[in-house]
Motif scaffolding. Structure first.
Motif, PDB file in Angstrom:
ATOM      1  N   GLU A   1       0.732  -1.219   0.240  1.00 17.83           N
ATOM      2  CA  GLU A   1      -0.120   0.056  -0.090  1.00 17.83           C
ATOM      3  C   GLU A   1       0.845   1.347  -0.002  1.00 17.83           C
ATOM      4  O   GLU A   1       0.667   1.941  -0.582  1.00 17.83           O
ATOM      5  N   GLY A   2       1.923   1.335   0.847  1.00 17.98           N
ATOM      6  CA  GLY A   2       2.657   2.390   0.885  1.00 17.98           C
ATOM      7  C   GLY A   2       3.578   2.530  -0.454  1.00 17.98           C
ATOM      8  O   GLY A   2       3.653   3.715  -0.890  1.00 17.98           O
ATOM      9  N   LEU A   3       4.015   1.364  -1.011  1.00 22.26           N
ATOM     10  CA  LEU A   3       4.966   1.401  -2.215  1.00 22.26           C
ATOM     11  C   LEU A   3       4.082   1.816  -3.453  1.00 22.26           C
ATOM     12  O   LEU A   3       4.733   2.042  -4.455  1.00 22.26           O
ATOM     13  N   CYS A   4       2.748   1.913  -3.557  1.00 17.09           N
ATOM     14  CA  CYS A   4       2.059   2.554  -4.551  1.00 17.09           C
ATOM     15  C   CYS A   4       2.362   3.797  -4.562  1.00 17.09           C
ATOM     16  O   CYS A   4       2.152   4.455  -5.832  1.00 17.09           O
ATOM     17  N   GLN A   5       2.921   4.375  -3.560  1.00 13.21           N
ATOM     18  CA  GLN A   5       3.219   5.998  -3.720  1.00 13.21           C
ATOM     19  C   GLN A   5       4.621   6.254  -4.003  1.00 13.21           C
ATOM     20  O   GLN A   5       5.150   7.370  -3.669  1.00 13.21           O
ATOM     21  N   SER A   6       5.396   5.058  -4.207  1.00  8.98           N
ATOM     22  CA  SER A   6       6.933   5.119  -4.163  1.00  8.98           C
ATOM     23  C   SER A   6       7.401   6.210  -5.324  1.00  8.98           C
ATOM     24  O   SER A   6       6.625   6.099  -6.243  1.00  8.98           O
ATOM     25  N   ALA A   7       8.530   6.801  -5.064  1.00  5.93           N
ATOM     26  CA  ALA A   7       9.018   7.908  -5.973  1.00  5.93           C
ATOM     27  C   ALA A   7       9.683   7.203  -7.363  1.00  5.93           C
ATOM     28  O   ALA A   7      10.025   7.780  -8.240  1.00  5.93           O
ATOM     29  N   GLU A   8       9.821   5.999  -7.070  1.00  4.16           N
ATOM     30  CA  GLU A   8      10.224   5.144  -8.230  1.00  4.16           C
ATOM     31  C   GLU A   8       8.960   4.381  -8.849  1.00  4.16           C
ATOM     32  O   GLU A   8       8.547   3.480  -8.314  1.00  4.16           O
ATOM     33  N   PRO A   9       8.608   5.019 -10.037  1.00  5.84           N
ATOM     34  CA  PRO A   9       7.446   4.602 -10.928  1.00  5.84           C
ATOM     35  C   PRO A   9       7.228   3.044 -10.999  1.00  5.84           C
ATOM     36  O   PRO A   9       6.302   2.657 -10.967  1.00  5.84           O
ATOM     37  N   ARG A  10       8.626   2.578 -11.466  1.00  8.53           N
ATOM     38  CA  ARG A  10       8.455   1.329 -11.579  1.00  8.53           C
ATOM     39  C   ARG A  10       7.840   0.288 -10.405  1.00  8.53           C
ATOM     40  O   ARG A  10       7.443  -0.749 -10.423  1.00  8.53           O
ATOM     41  N   ILE A  11       8.539   0.684  -9.027  1.00  7.34           N
ATOM     42  CA  ILE A  11       8.297  -0.110  -8.069  1.00  7.34           C
ATOM     43  C   ILE A  11       6.791   0.145  -7.873  1.00  7.34           C
ATOM     44  O   ILE A  11       5.724  -0.676  -7.392  1.00  7.34           O
ATOM     45  N   ALA A  12       6.204   1.447  -7.931  1.00 11.89           N
ATOM     46  CA  ALA A  12       4.892   1.751  -7.532  1.00 11.89           C
ATOM     47  C   ALA A  12       3.980   1.091  -8.686  1.00 11.89           C
ATOM     48  O   ALA A  12       2.791   0.546  -7.999  1.00 11.89           O
ATOM     49  N   GLU A  13       4.379   0.936  -9.840  1.00 12.50           N
ATOM     50  CA  GLU A  13       3.560   0.042 -10.776  1.00 12.50           C
ATOM     51  C   GLU A  13       3.193  -1.422 -10.276  1.00 12.50           C
ATOM     52  O   GLU A  13       2.284  -1.957 -10.426  1.00 12.50           O
TER      53      GLU A  13
ATOM     54  N   GLU B   1      18.378   0.789   3.871  1.00 15.13           N
ATOM     55  CA  GLU B   1      17.034   1.389   3.260  1.00 15.13           C
ATOM     56  C   GLU B   1      16.701   2.882   3.746  1.00 15.13           C
ATOM     57  O   GLU B   1      15.859   3.464   3.106  1.00 15.13           O
ATOM     58  N   GLN B   2      17.357   3.241   4.702  1.00 14.78           N
ATOM     59  CA  GLN B   2      17.238   4.527   5.538  1.00 14.78           C
ATOM     60  C   GLN B   2      17.323   5.603   4.286  1.00 14.78           C
ATOM     61  O   GLN B   2      16.084   6.305   4.238  1.00 14.78           O
ATOM     62  N   PRO B   3      18.316   5.653   3.628  1.00 14.21           N
ATOM     63  CA  PRO B   3      18.317   6.785   2.398  1.00 14.21           C
ATOM     64  C   PRO B   3      17.288   6.569   1.314  1.00 14.21           C
ATOM     65  O   PRO B   3      16.593   7.502   0.886  1.00 14.21           O
ATOM     66  N   LEU B   4      16.805   5.452   1.031  1.00 10.96           N
ATOM     67  CA  LEU B   4      15.675   4.976   0.119  1.00 10.96           C
ATOM     68  C   LEU B   4      14.222   5.682   0.854  1.00 10.96           C
ATOM     69  O   LEU B   4      13.528   6.104   0.195  1.00 10.96           O
ATOM     70  N   VAL B   5      14.382   5.551   2.135  1.00 10.43           N
ATOM     71  CA  VAL B   5      13.014   5.967   2.768  1.00 10.43           C
ATOM     72  C   VAL B   5      13.046   7.543   2.612  1.00 10.43           C
ATOM     73  O   VAL B   5      12.177   7.875   2.302  1.00 10.43           O
ATOM     74  N   GLU B   6      14.069   8.070   2.919  1.00 11.93           N
ATOM     75  CA  GLU B   6      14.200   9.514   2.964  1.00 11.93           C
ATOM     76  C   GLU B   6      13.976  10.034   1.570  1.00 11.93           C
ATOM     77  O   GLU B   6      13.217  11.107   1.513  1.00 11.93           O
ATOM     78  N   ALA B   7      14.261   9.435   0.469  1.00 13.39           N
ATOM     79  CA  ALA B   7      14.158   9.719  -0.674  1.00 13.39           C
ATOM     80  C   ALA B   7      12.719   9.325  -1.325  1.00 13.39           C
ATOM     81  O   ALA B   7      12.208   9.840  -2.485  1.00 13.39           O
ATOM     82  N   GLY B   8      11.839   8.831  -0.528  1.00 12.84           N
ATOM     83  CA  GLY B   8      10.476   8.319  -0.908  1.00 12.84           C
ATOM     84  C   GLY B   8      10.159   7.257  -1.725  1.00 12.84           C
ATOM     85  O   GLY B   8       9.373   6.830  -2.434  1.00 12.84           O
ATOM     86  N   ILE B   9      11.441   6.360  -1.998  1.00 14.32           N
ATOM     87  CA  ILE B   9      11.475   5.201  -2.811  1.00 14.32           C
ATOM     88  C   ILE B   9      10.996   4.097  -2.144  1.00 14.32           C
ATOM     89  O   ILE B   9      10.168   3.242  -2.671  1.00 14.32           O
ATOM     90  N   ALA B  10      11.671   3.881  -0.808  1.00 13.61           N
ATOM     91  CA  ALA B  10      11.214   2.948   0.047  1.00 13.61           C
ATOM     92  C   ALA B  10      10.184   3.474   1.096  1.00 13.61           C
ATOM     93  O   ALA B  10      10.048   4.562   1.317  1.00 13.61           O
ATOM     94  N   VAL B  11       9.476   2.266   1.414  1.00 14.93           N
ATOM     95  CA  VAL B  11       8.381   2.691   2.542  1.00 14.93           C
ATOM     96  C   VAL B  11       9.039   2.433   4.103  1.00 14.93           C
ATOM     97  O   VAL B  11      10.250   1.483   4.271  1.00 14.93           O
ATOM     98  N   ASP B  12       8.751   3.098   5.100  1.00 15.51           N
ATOM     99  CA  ASP B  12       9.505   3.069   6.345  1.00 15.51           C
ATOM    100  C   ASP B  12       8.633   1.973   7.221  1.00 15.51           C
ATOM    101  O   ASP B  12       7.534   2.323   7.470  1.00 15.51           O
ATOM    102  N   ARG B  13       9.249   0.709   7.027  1.00 15.71           N
ATOM    103  CA  ARG B  13       8.674  -0.379   7.663  1.00 15.71           C
ATOM    104  C   ARG B  13       8.394  -0.239   9.217  1.00 15.71           C
ATOM    105  O   ARG B  13       7.457  -0.706   9.862  1.00 15.71           O
ATOM    106  N   THR B  14       9.160   0.910   9.924  1.00 19.68           N
ATOM    107  CA  THR B  14       8.789   0.927  11.251  1.00 19.68           C
ATOM    108  C   THR B  14       7.441   1.503  11.571  1.00 19.68           C
ATOM    109  O   THR B  14       6.500   1.079  12.573  1.00 19.68           O
ATOM    110  N   GLN B  15       7.032   2.034  10.364  1.00 16.50           N
ATOM    111  CA  GLN B  15       5.676   2.810  10.434  1.00 16.50           C
ATOM    112  C   GLN B  15       4.328   2.017  10.470  1.00 16.50           C
ATOM    113  O   GLN B  15       3.069   2.266  10.582  1.00 16.50           O
ATOM    114  N   LEU B  16       4.797   0.627   9.890  1.00 16.57           N
ATOM    115  CA  LEU B  16       3.830  -0.147   9.611  1.00 16.57           C
ATOM    116  C   LEU B  16       3.452  -1.245  10.706  1.00 16.57           C
ATOM    117  O   LEU B  16       2.566  -1.799  10.586  1.00 16.57           O
TER     118      LEU B  16
END
Ligand SMILES: [Fe+2]
Ligand SMILES: [Fe+2]
Lengths: 330, 266
Positions: free
Chosen positions: B127-139, B194-209
Motif C-alpha cells: 500500500e505504501g509502495l504504491c506511492q513510491s517515488a520510483e514509478p516502476r516500483i509503484a507500478e 534502506e534509510q536513504p531510500l526511505v528519505e528519498a520516498g522510494i522505500a516505505v518506512d517499515r517501522t511505521q507499519l
C-alpha cells in the motif's frame, strides 16, 4: 484415457435393468439418439447412471492424481516462467477435478464417497499417472503427449449425452490446448538445446510414447462396454479411432523438433491416410490397470496421506461452521 | 510522474542510488520468490481440493511478483543479470528475503500462520509502495497490493477457522504462530541501506507499519480465540544474507537444474 473403461465390467449393466419401464427406456433412448442432453432431473436407466458415475469420477480422479507427477517438478522448474506456467497448469487440473466431481455429484453420489472409492482402490484413474517423472523433459512429454491425448478424448465429450458432463468438458477443453502447448514448448526448447537436453527429451519420449497411446484403452475388439457407451452417446469415438488420430497428429510434431518416435514399425500408410504402428504391449497395460504400474503405490500413498493428514483441517472447518450456524440460530 | 522505461533516463534515480535500490528490490523479490517456492511444495498434497487450488493461486501471484521485482533488480544493477539469473544463480548469502518466508511449511496451521503474518505485513508495505517515488516500483506494488490483500484475507479466514475449530486445530494454530512469531520483528526493521531510500520516498518506512500490523493481527487472533504469542527477542539476519538453515535446502532444490546445466536455456 482418463475416461476409458478401467473398472471391472459391471455384471449388472444390461441395456435396461429388469423392472425399468420399457416406455421410459424407449423415450430415453430416443432422446439420446436425437442428440438431446440428459439433465440430472430427467429419468435415466440405472445402468446409464452407474456407467456415468464410474466414468466421470474416474475422470475426476485422473485429474487429481495427475497433479502428482507434475507437482513433482514444480519445486525444480528451471526458470521463473516455466515455474509459473506449470503451477498454473497443475492448478487447472485441480480445477478440472473439481468441475468433474460436481458433475458426478448431480447423479447422486457424493464427493466423499467417490474419494473413498479411490482411496480403497475400488475406483480407477488413468494408467498414465502410474509412470514416474524422472527428468524435467517428462514435464514436457506429459503436456505434449498426455494432455494432447486428453484433448483427443475430451473434445468429442463436449457433446456427450449427459448435460453436466458435457458442460464440464467445455470448460476443461478451453484449458487443455494451453496445457498441450506448454508441454510441446518445453520439448521444443530441450530438443533444440544442448546435447544433454536433447538426450533428456528423447529419453522422455521413449518412456512416454507407449504409455500415452495405451491411454486410449484396449483395442475396439476387446473393449466390452464400448458399444453400450457409444449407443448412449457417453462415448462418441472408439478407442482405436482416437488412438489413430493421436498418432497421426503427434508423429509429425515429433519429427518437426527432431525427435524419434520409439516405434520401428511406424510407417506412413498412404492408402488409409494415416500411420501404421507397432503392436502395443497390452500385458503391460492390464498390469498397470491392476495397480502394478511403476509408481502406483507411491501415487495412492500420496493421495491417502494428503487426505488423512488433512482430516483435522476438514474437521475443524466443519466444527467452525457448526458453531457459527448455532450462533446465528441463537 | 511519468513511467520510465529505462533507469538511465530516470531523473528520479541518479546512479548513486543503484546499489541500494538493487538490494531493496532483491528484498522485495526474494520474499515473494521464497514464499512462492514454499507454497508449491503443497501442490497435490493439501487437506482438500479447494485448499490446493487456493495455495496454488497464492503461489502463482507470488512468483509473478518475484519475477517483476527481480527483472527490475537486474535492470537496475545493469550487469546483464535477468530475473532467472538472480533467482537461480545466487547462493544463500546473496539472498535478501526475511527469515519468515523460508520457514518450512510444517502442517497446514503452520503454513497459514506464516501466510497471515507475511501477507498482513506485505499488504501494508505494498500500500505504501504504491506511492513510491520510483514509478516502476509503484507500478508493481499497485498490481501486487490487490493480490496480497486477498492472500491476507484468506489466511485470516483459515486462522480463525482453525483457531475456533476443534481443540486439536486450536493447539496446532497456537504452535504454528509460536513457530513464526520470532521472525516478525525483522519484517519491520529499517537498516542503514534502506534509510536513504526511505528519505528519498522510494522505500516505505517499515517501522511505521508495525502498529497497524499489531492491531490487525490482534483482531484476527481475538476472533480466532487464540492468545497473542509472546517472544522475548526477534531473530534477524535475512536482509543481510544470514539465513536459517532451511534456505540452503530450498535453494538446492529450486536451483538444481540451472546449476547442473549452466549452458542450457530452458
Ligand atoms: Fe485436465
Ligand atoms: Fe490438462
Amino acid at each position: 484415457m482418463y475416461t476409458t473403461e478401467l473398472g471391472k465390467p459391471d455384471a449388472k449393466a444390461p441395456v435396461a435393468i429388469g423392472g425399468e419401464d420399457p416406455a421410459l427406456v424407449a423415450a430415453f433412448e430416443a432422446r439420446v439418439a436425437a442428440d438431446e442432453f440428459i439433465e440430472p432431473k430427467d429419468w435415466m436407466p440405472e445402468a446409464y447412471r452407474r456407467t456415468l458415475v464410474r466414468q466421470i469420477s474416474q475422470h475426476a480422479h485422473s485429474e487429481i492424481v495427475g497433479m502428482l507427477p507434475e507437482g513433482n517438478w514444480l519445486t525444480r522448474a528451471p526458470s521463473l516462467r516455466r515455474k509459473a506456467v506449470l503451477l498454473a497448469k497443475v492448478q487447472d487440473e485441480g480445477g478440472h477435478g473439481l468441475y468433474l466431481y460436481c458433475a458426478a455429484e448431480t447423479l447422486g453420489t457424493s464427493r466423499d464417497e467417490m474419494i473413498d472409492a479411490l482411496h480403497s482402490g475400488k475406483a480407477k484413474y488413468s494408467t498414465i499417472f502410474n509412470y514416474p517423472t524422472l527428468t524435467w523433459a517428462d514435464i514436457g512429454a506429459i503436456g505434449w503427449l498426455v494432455d494432447g491425448a486428453a484433448i483427443m478424448n475430451q473434445v468429442p465429450l463436449q457433446r456427450t449425452s449427459y448435460g453436466p458432463y458435457a458442460r464440464a468438458m467445455v470448460r476443461v477443453c478451453k484449458e487443455e490446448s494451453f496445457h498441450q502447448r506448454q508441454g510441446y514448448e518445453i520439448m521444443m526448447a530441450l530438443a533444440g538445446g544442448t546435447p544433454d537436453q536433447k538426450a533428456m527429451a528423447q529419453d522422455a519420449l521413449n518412456r512416454w510414447w507407449w504409455p500415452s497411446i495405451m491411454m486410449f484403452g484396449p483395442p475396439d475388439d476387446n473393449s466390452p462396454n464400448s458399444a453400450q457407451s457409444m449407443r448412449w452417446r457417453i462415448k462418441r469415438d472408439t478407442n482405436d479411432e482416437l488412438r489413430q488420430k493421436f498418432v497421426d497428429v503427434t508423429v509429425p510434431q515429433a519429427e518437426y523438433i527432431g525427435l524419434t518416435v520409439p516405434d520401428p514399425d511406424l510407417v506412413w500408410n498412404a492408402d488409409k491416410g494415416g500411420y501404421d504402428f507397432g503392436a502395443i504391449d497390452w500385458e503391460e497395460f492390464y498390469a498397470v490397470v491392476r495397480g502394478e504400474g511403476p509408481v502406483a503405490k507411491e501415487r495412492m500413498k500420496a493421495r491417502r496421506d494428503a487426505w488423512d493428514e488433512g482430516a483435522w483441517v476438514r474437521e475443524a472447518a466443519s466444527a467452525y461452521e457448526a458453531t457459527r450456524a448455532a450462533r446465528r440460530a441463537a | 510522474m511519468q513511467a520510465q522505461s529505462s533507469i538511465k533516463s530516470d531523473a528520479h534515480l541518479p546512479a548513486q542510488w543503484h546499489p541500494a535500490l538493487f538490494d531493496y528490490l532483491l528484498r522485495l523479490g526474494d520474499d515473494s520468490l521464497i514464499l512462492g517456492q514454499r507454497l508449491t511444495e503443497w501442490c497435490g498434497h493439501a487437506p482438500a481440493l479447494e485448499v490446493d487450488l487456493s495455495l496454488a493461486n497464492i503461489g502463482l501471484d507470488l512468483i509473478g511478483q518475484a519475477t517483476l521485482f527481480l527483472e527490475l533488480a537486474g535492470e537496475v544493477e545493469g550487469k546483464g543479470r535477468n530475473g532467472d539469473r538472480l533467482a537461480f544463480h545466487r547462493d544463500v548469502l546473496a539472498f535478501r528475503n526475511c527469515l519468515l518466508v523460508e520457514q518450512p511449511n510444517g502442517d497446514f496451521a503452520q503454513t497459514m500462520a506464516r501466510q497471515l503474518l507475511f501477507s498482513t505485513y506485505s499488504h501494508a508495505l505494498f500500500e505504501g509502495l504504491c506511492q513510491s517515488a520510483e514509478p516502476r516500483i509503484a507500478e508493481i506494488a499497485a498490481k501486487a497490493v490487490k493480490e496480497v490483500r486477498y492472500h491476507a484475507e484468506l489466511a485470516a479466514d483459515w486462522v480463525i477457522r482453525l483457531g475456533d475449530g476443534t481443540e486439536d486445530s486450536s493447539t496446532r494454530m497456537i504452535d504454528g504462530l509460536d513457530w513464526h512469531w520470532r521472525f516478525v520483528e525483522e519484517l519491520f526493521e529499517v537498516d542503514a541501506l534502506e534509510q536513504p531510500l526511505v528519505e528519498a520516498g522510494i522505500a516505505v518506512d517499515r517501522t511505521q507499519l508495525r502498529a497497524a500490523f499489531d492491531t490487525r493481527i490482534a483482531a484476527v487472533l481475538t476472533e480466532a480465540t487464540l492468545p497473542l504469542p509472546v517472544y522475548p527477542r526477534g531473530i534477524k539476519g535475512g536482509r543481510t544474507g544470514h539465513h536459517s538453515e532451511h534456505l540452503g535446502h530450498l535453494l538446492a532444490v529450486m536451483q538444481y537444474l540451472p546449476r547442473s546445466y549452466p549452458d542450457a536455456v530452458w
